[in-house]
Design an enzyme around this catalytic site. Structure first.
Site, short mmCIF file in Angstrom:
data_model
loop_
_atom_site.label_atom_id
_atom_site.label_comp_id
_atom_site.label_asym_id
_atom_site.label_seq_id
_atom_site.Cartn_x
_atom_site.Cartn_y
_atom_site.Cartn_z
N ASP A 186 0.84 -1.20 0.00
CA ASP A 186 0.00 0.00 0.00
C ASP A 186 0.88 1.25 0.00
O ASP A 186 1.88 1.32 0.71
CB ASP A 186 -0.90 -0.04 1.24
CG ASP A 186 -1.93 1.05 1.25
OD1 ASP A 186 -2.71 1.15 0.28
OD2 ASP A 186 -1.97 1.81 2.24
N GLU A 246 1.96 -0.30 -4.92
CA GLU A 246 1.05 0.77 -5.31
C GLU A 246 1.90 2.03 -5.46
O GLU A 246 2.18 2.73 -4.50
CB GLU A 246 -0.05 0.97 -4.26
CG GLU A 246 -1.06 2.04 -4.68
CD GLU A 246 -2.01 2.43 -3.57
OE1 GLU A 246 -3.12 2.87 -3.89
OE2 GLU A 246 -1.63 2.31 -2.38
#
Length: 504
Positions: A186, A246
């Site tokens: 993330d 990401e």
């Protein structure tokens, strides 16, 4: 030599709380996922990506992690997780999980026991939060401000502190030892903050999809050393474990720095996700991505939906356009990511304000609607809510008109969006570079491994050349593609003449 599995895999993102509920509490859970694995095998995906299922106070739907090495009781147990992995592997499906290393929950024991693990300042700078408002909150106990690029309940870790890195290696090993095939990292570009915490240039373009482009806080060089260490760690395990980051930048050359041969295996590519449904714009993004990642020998990845953006049918203005986009997505070289419900052609759901849960909506007093509309629980069966998702009340309300979108309704319909995705995943090309062919204005035409992909985005019509029609996004396609339609053809000869090639 056979290419690594992740280079052309199709990943299926499961937003855990919205996929399938086994116990009637209105939240999807791990046993619910396990019960639906045969459906995913029939769909034809190669790997799962599970969003956070760790213990969390839920300030940001699990992305505020309170314990990285356990399962939140609302979603099941570690034994349930092990069963999901075992059953998925038995069906030939790999399992990747979300890793959230940029921040923790403020309820994580580290925030109390090891405050030096976090970023603090005597005076806040002007950095804004992605969720609205300032990125700093005063802590009366310490008499200082702590940084949170997201919600105040999500304090950012200080990766310049070596102890933080030492904490995460056992976390990675914990899940690798349980059999996970990889991690989705993330906000993987944000771990290290600029050590001097300088002010950002104003005004802040927070409404842009690539707000990370201008942040001084992120994309620090130290993060590459960390990913090289993690790459060595994963390479020490059997079975080709992988890392996908990401990495949110509009320029693919910045992304390419993260997927060099000794760093991350893949990046989660937002190029097409934030692009208009325009042939020229789509082609430009495809070319730029392939060129930049090809320079470092990395595979591209492609995505049109995820849990942070409006559903594709809504963004493109029609289900017809979304179906055509699916054939474009799955014909491109590299890995592809699907979001649960994308294969059903779901629209973005308009929710009443009182039902919304997203901290973006709450922190901006409704000025920004947030992401709840794409997170509504999936419709599996039946004619009315909860459509087989749960025996209780779903955590977000489902629209009453979804009866035609259920898995049950679409499974036996050869013209359904679900049938289109199943056929596309079965026929998807798995090798070969992309070679553009003559593409009239408003269209995209390219060849890969003897398969010709034709996408008519906005032209009045596009004639199909000679060849076997493998698949079309609409059932009435014969010799001509109307607007918002795509088709795959098997060519009668190895090539349609000379064309420009792009590396995958």
């Amino acid at each position: 030599m056979e290419a690594e599995w992740w280079r052309d895999a199709v990943f299926y993102e499961i937003y855990v709380r919205s996929f399938s509920d086994s116990d009637g509490d209105g939240l999807g859970d791990l046993p619910g996922i396990r019960s639906r694995l045969p459906y995913l095998r029939e769909l034809g995906v190669d790997a799962l990506w599970l969003t956070p299922f760790y213990p969390s106070p839920d300030a940001d739907h699990g992305y505020d992690v309170a314990d990285y090495a356990d399962v939140d009781p609302r979603f099941g147990t570690l034994a349930d997780f092990d069963a999901v992995v075992a059953d998925a592997h038995a069906l030939g499906i790999r399992v990747t999980v979300d890793l959230v290393p940029n921040h923790t929950s403020d309820r994580h024991r580290w925030f109390t026991e090891h405050p030096d693990y976090y970023v603090w300042a005597d005076r806040p700078n002007n950095w804004p939060s992605h969720f609205g408002g300032p990125a700093w909150t005063f802590d009366a106990t310490r008499g200082k401000y702590y940084l949170h690029l997201f919600a105040p309940e999500q304090p950012d870790l200080d990766w310049h502190n070596p102890a933080v890195k030492d904490e995460f290696e056992p976390i990675l090993r914990f899940w690798l030892d349980r059999g996970v095939d990889g991690f989705r990292i993330d906000v993987g570009h944000s771990l290290y903050k600029h050590p001097e915490l300088p002010d950002e240039p104003e005004p802040f373009p927070l409404e842009t999809p690539f707000s990370s482009d201008w942040r001084l806080a992120v994309d620090q060089p130290e993060v590459h050393g960390l990913y090289r260490e993690w790459r060595v760690l994963l390479d020490s395990y059997p079975g080709e474990r992988m890392l996908v980051g990401e990495i949110v930048f509009s320029d693919p050359r910045r992304i390419a720095e993260y997927v060099r041969s000794d760093e991350l295996h893949l990046s989660f590519n937002f190029g097409l996700l934030h692009e208009e449904w325009r042939a020229d714009r789509l082609r430009m993004t495809i070319d730029r991505t392939l060129a930049a990642l090809g320079e470092v020998g990395a595979s591209s990845s492609w995505v049109l939906e995820n849990h942070d953006v409006a559903r594709l049918a809504t963004r493109y203005g029609s289900l017809r356009g979304a179906r055509a986009g699916a054939l474009l997505l799955l014909a491109l070289p590299g890995a592809a990511f699907l979001y649960a419900g994308q294969e059903l052609g779901l629209d973005e759901v308009e929710l009443p304000d009182e039902a919304r849960r997203d901290p973006i909506f709450l922190r901006t007093n409704g000025e920004r609607l947030g992401r709840d509309g794409c997170r509504v629980p999936l419709p599996w069966s039946g004619d009315a809510p909860p459509f087989g998702f749960t025996t209780g009340e779903p955590w977000l309300p489902q629209p009453a008109g979804w009866s035609g979108f259920t898995v049950e309704a679409q499974a036996g319909d050869p013209a359904s969006t679900l049938a289109l995705y199943r056929a596309a995943l079965a026929a998807r090309p798995r090798g070969g570079a992309l070679a553009w062919r003559e593409s009239p204005p408003g269209t995209l035409v390219f060849e890969r491994d003897g398969l010709l992909c034709l996408v008519n985005v906005s032209a009045p019509s596009l004639d199909l050349p000679e060849g076997e029609l493998v698949l079309a996004s609409e059932p009435d396609v014969t010799a001509v593609l109307p607007p918002e339609t795509a088709a795959w053809l098997r060519l009668p000869v190895p090539s349609l003449g000379r064309g420009r090639s792009a590396r995958p």
